[in-house]
Design a protein around this motif. Structure first.
Motif, PDB file in Angstrom:
ATOM      1  N   ALA A 355       0.838  -1.285  -0.078  1.00 43.81           N
ATOM      2  CA  ALA A 355      -0.077  -0.012  -0.034  1.00 43.81           C
ATOM      3  C   ALA A 355       0.856   1.371  -0.064  1.00 43.81           C
ATOM      4  O   ALA A 355       2.233   1.176   0.528  1.00 43.81           O
ATOM      5  CB  ALA A 355      -0.828  -0.002   1.224  1.00 43.81           C
ATOM      6  N   LEU A 356       0.458   2.243  -0.566  1.00 45.32           N
ATOM      7  CA  LEU A 356       1.124   3.760  -0.631  1.00 45.32           C
ATOM      8  C   LEU A 356       0.064   4.579  -0.113  1.00 45.32           C
ATOM      9  O   LEU A 356      -1.131   4.691  -0.152  1.00 45.32           O
ATOM     10  CB  LEU A 356       1.263   3.792  -2.205  1.00 45.32           C
ATOM     11  CG  LEU A 356       2.055   5.294  -2.165  1.00 45.32           C
ATOM     12  CD1 LEU A 356       3.600   5.191  -2.071  1.00 45.32           C
ATOM     13  CD2 LEU A 356       1.896   5.546  -3.975  1.00 45.32           C
ATOM     14  N   LEU A 357       0.781   5.460   0.730  1.00 44.87           N
ATOM     15  CA  LEU A 357      -0.054   6.707   1.549  1.00 44.87           C
ATOM     16  C   LEU A 357       0.726   7.885   0.865  1.00 44.87           C
ATOM     17  O   LEU A 357       1.693   8.096   1.075  1.00 44.87           O
ATOM     18  CB  LEU A 357       0.196   6.706   2.850  1.00 44.87           C
ATOM     19  CG  LEU A 357      -0.686   7.617   3.592  1.00 44.87           C
ATOM     20  CD1 LEU A 357      -2.301   7.330   3.509  1.00 44.87           C
ATOM     21  CD2 LEU A 357      -0.359   7.488   5.193  1.00 44.87           C
ATOM     22  N   LEU A 358      -0.103   8.522  -0.159  1.00 46.07           N
ATOM     23  CA  LEU A 358       0.275   9.621  -0.672  1.00 46.07           C
ATOM     24  C   LEU A 358       0.058  10.928   0.073  1.00 46.07           C
ATOM     25  O   LEU A 358      -0.855  10.953   1.014  1.00 46.07           O
ATOM     26  CB  LEU A 358      -0.376  10.109  -2.052  1.00 46.07           C
ATOM     27  CG  LEU A 358      -0.389   9.057  -3.349  1.00 46.07           C
ATOM     28  CD1 LEU A 358      -1.432   9.205  -4.394  1.00 46.07           C
ATOM     29  CD2 LEU A 358       1.108   9.281  -3.750  1.00 46.07           C
ATOM     30  N   PRO A 359       1.049  11.668   0.164  1.00 44.45           N
ATOM     31  CA  PRO A 359       1.005  12.843   1.347  1.00 44.45           C
ATOM     32  C   PRO A 359      -0.617  13.699   0.884  1.00 44.45           C
ATOM     33  O   PRO A 359      -0.999  14.086   2.184  1.00 44.45           O
ATOM     34  CB  PRO A 359       2.053  13.836   0.753  1.00 44.45           C
ATOM     35  CG  PRO A 359       3.109  13.021  -0.151  1.00 44.45           C
ATOM     36  CD  PRO A 359       2.299  11.812  -0.550  1.00 44.45           C
ATOM     37  N   GLN A 360      -0.963  13.566  -0.141  1.00 51.52           N
ATOM     38  CA  GLN A 360      -2.287  14.521  -0.134  1.00 51.52           C
ATOM     39  C   GLN A 360      -3.281  13.628   0.229  1.00 51.52           C
ATOM     40  O   GLN A 360      -4.643  14.019   0.436  1.00 51.52           O
ATOM     41  CB  GLN A 360      -2.468  14.603  -1.673  1.00 51.52           C
ATOM     42  CG  GLN A 360      -2.536  13.795  -2.714  1.00 51.52           C
ATOM     43  CD  GLN A 360      -1.260  13.573  -3.251  1.00 51.52           C
ATOM     44  OE1 GLN A 360      -0.300  13.329  -2.686  1.00 51.52           O
ATOM     45  NE2 GLN A 360      -1.287  12.948  -4.634  1.00 51.52           N
ATOM     46  N   ALA A 361      -3.172  12.305   0.489  1.00 53.67           N
ATOM     47  CA  ALA A 361      -4.498  11.430   0.885  1.00 53.67           C
ATOM     48  C   ALA A 361      -4.901  11.878   2.209  1.00 53.67           C
ATOM     49  O   ALA A 361      -6.029  11.651   2.610  1.00 53.67           O
ATOM     50  CB  ALA A 361      -4.049   9.984   0.789  1.00 53.67           C
ATOM     51  N   ASP A 362      -3.875  12.067   2.831  1.00 55.88           N
ATOM     52  CA  ASP A 362      -4.305  12.333   4.487  1.00 55.88           C
ATOM     53  C   ASP A 362      -3.467  13.505   5.054  1.00 55.88           C
ATOM     54  O   ASP A 362      -3.386  13.697   6.329  1.00 55.88           O
ATOM     55  CB  ASP A 362      -3.954  11.005   5.361  1.00 55.88           C
ATOM     56  CG  ASP A 362      -4.547  11.053   6.896  1.00 55.88           C
ATOM     57  OD1 ASP A 362      -5.500  11.412   6.907  1.00 55.88           O
ATOM     58  OD2 ASP A 362      -3.799  10.357   7.543  1.00 55.88           O
ATOM     59  N   ASP A 363      -3.078  14.459   4.071  1.00 55.04           N
ATOM     60  CA  ASP A 363      -2.317  15.456   4.750  1.00 55.04           C
ATOM     61  C   ASP A 363      -1.133  15.045   5.515  1.00 55.04           C
ATOM     62  O   ASP A 363      -1.127  15.532   6.723  1.00 55.04           O
ATOM     63  CB  ASP A 363      -3.075  16.690   5.284  1.00 55.04           C
ATOM     64  CG  ASP A 363      -2.162  18.026   5.151  1.00 55.04           C
ATOM     65  OD1 ASP A 363      -1.400  17.799   4.701  1.00 55.04           O
ATOM     66  OD2 ASP A 363      -2.702  18.993   5.868  1.00 55.04           O
ATOM     67  N   SER A 364      -0.452  14.069   5.137  1.00 54.96           N
ATOM     68  CA  SER A 364       0.519  13.539   6.177  1.00 54.96           C
ATOM     69  C   SER A 364       1.781  13.281   5.149  1.00 54.96           C
ATOM     70  O   SER A 364       1.904  13.781   4.012  1.00 54.96           O
ATOM     71  CB  SER A 364       0.085  11.994   6.518  1.00 54.96           C
ATOM     72  OG  SER A 364      -0.169  11.007   5.608  1.00 54.96           O
ATOM     73  N   ASP A 365       2.797  12.707   5.848  1.00 54.20           N
ATOM     74  CA  ASP A 365       4.092  12.099   5.162  1.00 54.20           C
ATOM     75  C   ASP A 365       3.446  10.996   4.198  1.00 54.20           C
ATOM     76  O   ASP A 365       2.653  10.447   4.384  1.00 54.20           O
ATOM     77  CB  ASP A 365       5.204  11.575   6.000  1.00 54.20           C
ATOM     78  CG  ASP A 365       5.651  12.805   6.810  1.00 54.20           C
ATOM     79  OD1 ASP A 365       5.512  14.030   6.706  1.00 54.20           O
ATOM     80  OD2 ASP A 365       6.319  12.719   7.980  1.00 54.20           O
ATOM     81  N   GLY A 366       4.334  11.032   3.146  1.00 59.65           N
ATOM     82  CA  GLY A 366       4.243   9.940   2.120  1.00 59.65           C
ATOM     83  C   GLY A 366       4.938   8.761   2.639  1.00 59.65           C
ATOM     84  O   GLY A 366       5.991   8.744   3.380  1.00 59.65           O
TER      85      GLY A 366
END
Ligand SMILES: C[S@@+](CC[C@H](N)C(=O)[O-])C[C@H]1O[C@@H](n2cnc3c(N)ncnc32)[C@H](O)[C@@H]1O
Length: 376
Positions: A355-366
């Motif tokens: 899984a990838l967490l993009l910075p814009q997905a949760d206003d977090s680090d990527g």
């Protein structure tokens, strides 16, 4: 000393010594005697100017014939940053910057900043507009697709909000999500092979796990120890973190000893560029290749510690395919004794078997995360 003067001195000194901005700025602020509000302004101006250096150089270079001396260059950058990238009114941005510019450059700085204030700008490309090296823009556009990459780069131009855990440890939401996804249970033995400064190790201990927290830099292992002590002091439970100096390419632990092995590997950090304003100018494309190789080596040797039926996790705070899916696929091909475990859902997106967490997905680090279980 005014805030602009401290900001200008900091920019000149950071550039002259090629120092890390965060290491240089702290002591300068301490010596400045400025109040809290002005210190925040200095930090925003210095970090912002460094982060957007490519953009502001483009803005001023249109009106320069020769490259100006460093003090004038720094004043021009600081002024252009305020003019184009903050809400500070134009007249205040120009006057306050010219005021703190060394006398012999004031005419030049005043003239150029006035032109910057008056003229429209047409950015030649996304790298200049968003202020990133071309290789980062190209690489992320190729790996993530144009839209997601540009959105990520825009998000990482904004300073992060501070998120603090219940136990007082400051940790970005993305790291907390990695720990949640591991589902660590009380009494489990966790080996965190790249643990410093101990963010995820201390979080896993709060779930009641016994966490062996290893890192190969002795000084950084000291950080794990002091962070673990600080966090434990504020808590009634007897959660345990054991700091160890060890190289994860040759982990000095028994085979199959662990219920969970976390490889939170050293990486190019392209998911956390909002955190360190100068990081984008320091990291190189060669680092990506070298770090991907290192991650592969660490993952392979650490996998030996995973007990039958136990969990292996590989996470990185970067967004390149080479370091995420590239490493995970190579590992999976060589290690059929591991089967992929379903990755966490929203706000994560599916990324290979992980899984990838993009910075814009949760206003977090990527962040990227891959999970496997050793087949029993
Ligand atoms: C991304 S950081 C870990 C962050 C940490 N897990 C946390 O949540 O606070 C990567 C760490 O890996 C360490 N490291 C790099 N190469 C290593 C190696 N060969 N063996 C062990 N640690 C290593 C670095 O010193 C760095 O502290």
């Amino acid at each position: 000393m005014t805030a602009r003067k401290v900001a200008l001195d900091a920019l000149v000194e950071i550039e002259a010594t090629n120092a890390y901005a965060n290491l240089k700025l702290g002591p300068l602020l301490e010596r400045s005697g400025l109040d809290e509000r002005d210190r925040r302004l200095v930090t925003e101006l210095v970090y912002g100017t460094i982060r957007r250096q490519r953009s502001v150089d483009y803005l001023v270079d249109r009106f320069l014939v020769d490259s100006p001396p460093p003090a004038a260059r720094a004043a021009l950058r600081l002024g252009a940053y305020q003019l184009r990238l903050t809400d500070i009114p134009d007249h205040a941005a120009v006057a306050a910057t010219v005021d703190v510019t060394p006398k012999r450059f004031r005419g030049l700085v005043n003239a150029v900043l006035r032109k910057v204030a008056k003229s429209a700008v047409e950015w030649p490309d996304d790298g200049t507009r968003l202020s990133y090296p071309d290789w980062i823009v190209d690489r992320l556009c190729t790996d993530l697709g144009d839209e997601a990459a540009i959105d990520a780069l825009e998000t990482m131009n904004r300073a992060p909000e501070v998120t603090v855990r219940d136990d007082g440890y400051t940790q970005d939401r993305s790291s907390q999500r990695v720990v949640e996804a591991l589902g660590v249970r009380p009494g489990q033995l966790v080996v965190d092979v790249c643990a410093a400064p101990g963010g995820k190790a201390t979080a896993m201990a709060t779930f009641g796990a016994r966490v062996v927290a290893a890192d190969f830099r002795p000084r950084r292992v000291g950080l794990i120890a002091s962070n673990a002590q600080r966090v434990a002091a504020g808590r009634a439970s007897d959660a345990s973190v054991w700091p160890v100096v060890a190289d994860a390419r040759r982990p000095p632990f028994r085979s199959a000893c662990a219920d969970v092995v976390l490889v939170d590997a050293p990486c190019s950090g392209l998911g956390v560029l909002r955190r360190r304003p100068d990081a984008r100018w320091r990291v190189s494309e060669r680092d990506v290749a070298e770090l991907a190789e290192m991650q592969g080596a660490i993952l392979a040797s650490s996998s030996d510690l995973v007990a039958d039926g136990a969990l292996l996790a590989y996470s990185v705070c970067t967004l390149t395919a080479a370091e995420t899916t590239g490493v995970a696929e190579a590992f999976a091909a060589e290690h059929p004794e591991f089967e992929p475990v379903a990755p966490p859902g929203d706000p994560w997106q599916r990324w290979g078997t992980g899984a990838l967490l993009l910075p814009q997905a949760d206003d977090s680090d990527g962040m990227a995360l891959f999970l496997w279980r050793r087949r029993p």
